[in-house]
Design an enzyme around this catalytic site. Structure first.
Site, PDB file in Angstrom:
ATOM      1  N   ASP A 212       1.015  -1.241   0.045  1.00 39.85           N
ATOM      2  CA  ASP A 212      -0.021   0.083   0.028  1.00 39.85           C
ATOM      3  C   ASP A 212       0.976   1.312  -0.179  1.00 39.85           C
ATOM      4  O   ASP A 212       1.897   1.116   0.829  1.00 39.85           O
ATOM      5  CB  ASP A 212      -1.028  -0.008   1.079  1.00 39.85           C
TER       6      ASP A 212
ATOM      7  N   GLU B  34       1.075   5.570   0.233  1.00 39.04           N
ATOM      8  CA  GLU B  34       0.481   6.828   0.489  1.00 39.04           C
ATOM      9  C   GLU B  34       1.268   7.905  -0.297  1.00 39.04           C
ATOM     10  O   GLU B  34       2.373   7.750  -0.404  1.00 39.04           O
ATOM     11  CB  GLU B  34       0.599   7.402   1.984  1.00 39.04           C
TER      12      GLU B  34
ATOM     13  N   HIS C 100      -5.365   4.697   6.488  1.00 40.10           N
ATOM     14  CA  HIS C 100      -4.821   5.800   5.623  1.00 40.10           C
ATOM     15  C   HIS C 100      -3.401   5.706   5.845  1.00 40.10           C
ATOM     16  O   HIS C 100      -2.668   6.741   5.527  1.00 40.10           O
ATOM     17  CB  HIS C 100      -5.351   7.078   5.400  1.00 40.10           C
TER      18      HIS C 100
ATOM     19  N   ASP D 278      -2.778  -0.412   6.322  1.00 39.29           N
ATOM     20  CA  ASP D 278      -3.527  -0.711   5.484  1.00 39.29           C
ATOM     21  C   ASP D 278      -3.137  -2.026   4.657  1.00 39.29           C
ATOM     22  O   ASP D 278      -4.061  -2.776   4.183  1.00 39.29           O
ATOM     23  CB  ASP D 278      -3.968   0.372   4.182  1.00 39.29           C
TER      24      ASP D 278
END
Length: 611
Positions: free
Chosen positions: A28, A30, A169, A174
């Site tokens: 994942d 960001e 998040h 995540d």
């Protein structure tokens, strides 16, 4: 036919990998936005799992090289201060790629995360490793109904499946939540027959559960070229197919890659699959055709009944005529075979349009005792009316019969020329429907003559041995070896593969000794299904083929129907003569008895050592 196994290394994909043995890296990211080209990565989190066990984790903040937008900071909690001292992506990305090496990437909405990773690789001039990628979003859409969850967001799915970590998040959290979602989706996929990595590629597609559950029918099949038979209740053969990799091809029948409704119906009925491994793809194609002919499977649509093929024959009478027949006889000229009687009749009409050959069906004596009544065609000048000859044989009809014989067995140019002129005339008069009808007849005649002229030489040849380097065309063997075939009277009698660096001549000798005995047919009909002989001719015409042994002359007329087979039939005059392309004095056949072969002729006998 020999079933000598060829040296063949199956790929990782073809072997099929159970999901429990696959290493997944759930990742994942960001980021500073949604545009992978202009944006940057602020955090990478990943979890490596296999068989439900966590093998390792990866997490790092990343300096994106640009400010973090305020709304991103509020959403993720990652601020400019947090990434100011974080390592650059040029330092983090190689570490992540090394962590994920040899695994399958998994992400929720994978195009987003993988898109950013690829963009960073391109920006840093790194080669993308080409990971297999699994996206949990389409899997969830396939498996989770609206009654269970209002949407397929990661937070919604994590709550539905009681994930041990709540997504917030942040990349690692995540990724951990996605691991739990992935395993829950796998639990739902297993009863549907999705148990291998290869199944995931189509698991998100709507495949009937009763079809997917039969995935196990492919488990014990070989990774080799050959034929497969789907069998139903009572061991009935439902369908016969062929592939260069039996296991991989049969697997595809249980996925969304199979779109044919009748085949899906067949899979529902099937109870087992019988493989027939073959030495070469050519042998597989031939065996498929023979099995279809033998079993007449109801789900195969290919031609199964060679006895239903039609031929056009020039009868052996005092005054020959054209007849549509179901078998050839010795001493008569034939063209075909045609796939239907109607097509054969079209060829007959084409010859009648071009030549004044009689169309009546009565058997006429050489000299009649009393004059007959000429038909309407004789009145129109389209028949020499041999039926009215009472004093002496009608010698003019002999010329007509000779012309028909030459058109059937040799040069069809007079027929092509006559009908092409008629097509052009009709088109000029804007009688396009009639022009189309004549065109259809002409095509039927040329294709039938061309096929007969291809089949006849091979049908008459008692033995032909040929070899092709393996590893080219559709052959799966390693380069350096040889595919060897023995053909008798147009039928595949033996085949085998010699390995790289191995003298192939002993195999040639063994194949010739053990080859199937084939009784001579009546040419142009071969000793096999005509489609089998067509397959052999196509193989012999493929690049790299060498003739090793030839017992008889193998030749076609110089001015054969094949010169016209690829022409475009239109309202314009069809080009019919190839005399300007054939030097005067060129031999019309290929000699194997010491004579001079045709110039630049690829069909001369060669030896393996000379190859």
């Amino acid at each position: 036919m020999s079933t000598t196994a060829s040296a063949y290394q199956a790929t990782f994909e073809e072997l099929g990998t159970p999901l429990r043995d696959v290493t997944f890296v759930v990742v994942d990211l960001e980021t500073t936005g949604t545009n992978a080209t202009e944006g940057g990565i602020t955090e990478i989190g990943a979890v490596k799992v296999r068989g439900g066990e966590v093998l390792g984790e990866f997490q790092s903040l990343v300096n994106p090289g640009q400010p973090v937008p305020a709304f991103i900071a509020r959403l993720t909690g990652i601020t400019n201060a947090m990434v100011a001292t974080a390592p650059d992506i040029a330092l983090v990305l190689p570490s992540f790629l090394e962590f994920a090496r040899g695994s399958v990437l998994v992400a929720h909405n994978a195009p987003f995360d993988v898109g950013f990773l690829k963009a960073m690789c391109a920006r840093l001039d790194y080669e993308w490793p080409g990971f297999d990628v699994v996206d949990t979003v389409p899997l969830a859409r396939r498996l989770v109904t609206r009654d269970e969850a209002p949407n397929h967001k990661l937070s919604t799915l994590a709550n539905l499946f009681h994930a041990t970590v709540s997504p917030e998040h942040r990349a690692l959290a995540d990724a951990r939540a996605t691991v739990d979602v992935l395993h829950a989706l796998f639990d739902r996929l297993a009863p549907m027959g999705v148990t291998h990595l290869e199944d995931l590629a189509t698991a998100a597609d709507p495949v009937p559960p009763e079809v997917r559950r039969k995935r196990h029918l492919a488990d014990d099949l070989p990774d080799a070229p050959g034929v497969y038979l789907f069998r139903g209740p009572g061991d009935e053969v439902l369908y016969v197919g062929t592939s260069v990799n039996i296991r991989k091809r049969v697997r595809s029948y249980f996925t969304a890659a199979e779109k044919r409704k009748r085949i899906t119906e067949m899979v529902r009925i099937a109870e087992r699959v019988t493989p027939v491994a073959c030495a070469t793809p050519l042998e597989a194609q031939v065996r498929e055709l023979r099995l279809i002919t033998e079993h007449a499977p109801r789900y195969n649509r290919r031609s199964k009944f060679p006895e239903r093929h039609s031929w056009v024959r020039l009868t052996d009478e005092a005054y020959p005529r054209l007849s549509v027949v179901g078998a050839v006889v010795a001493g008569a000229a034939h063209i075909g075979p045609f796939v239907s009687r109607r097509t054969a009749q079209d060829a007959v009409h084409a010859l009648h349009d071009a030549l004044d050959i009689r169309q009546c069906t009565a058997r006429l004596p050489l000299v009649s005792r009393k004059a007959g009544s000429p038909c309407a065609l004789a009145g129109m000048g389209r028949c020499s009316a041999p039926c009215v000859a009472t004093q002496a044989p009608d010698t003019s009809y002999e010329q007509v019969a000779d012309a028909a014989h030459r058109a059937l067995t040799g040069d069809p140019s007079p027929v092509v020329r006559a009908l092409s002129d008629r097509i052009a005339t009709l088109a000029h008069q804007e009688r396009y429907e009639e022009a189309g009808e004549v065109t259809r007849r002409l095509r039927a005649f040329v294709s039938g003559a061309h096929r007969a002229q291809k089949l006849a030489p091979l049908a008459a040849c008692a033995e032909l041995v040929a070899a092709r380097p393996s590893g080219i065309g559709d052959a799966p063997g390693k380069p350096g070896g040889w595919e060897i075939v023995v053909i008798k009277h147009g039928r595949l009698a033996a085949t085998g593969v010699s390995g790289p660096g191995v003298n192939p001549l002993p195999l040639v000798s063994a194949l010739r000794t053990t080859a199937e005995h084939v009784e001579p047919p009546v040419p142009p009909s071969p000793a096999a299904h005509p489609e089998e002989t067509d397959l052999l001719i196509a193989w012999l015409d493929s690049p790299g083929v060498r003739l090793v042994h030839l017992s008889d002359t193998w030749a076609c007329p110089v001015r054969a129907a094949g010169a016209h087979a690829e022409l475009t039939w239109a309202s314009e005059r069809v080009r019919t003569e190839i005399a300007t392309e054939v030097p005067t004095g060129m031999p019309t056949e290929i000699r194997t008895d010491g004579g001079v072969p045709a110039p630049e002729n690829p069909r001369h006998v060669d030896t393996m050592t000379a190859c």
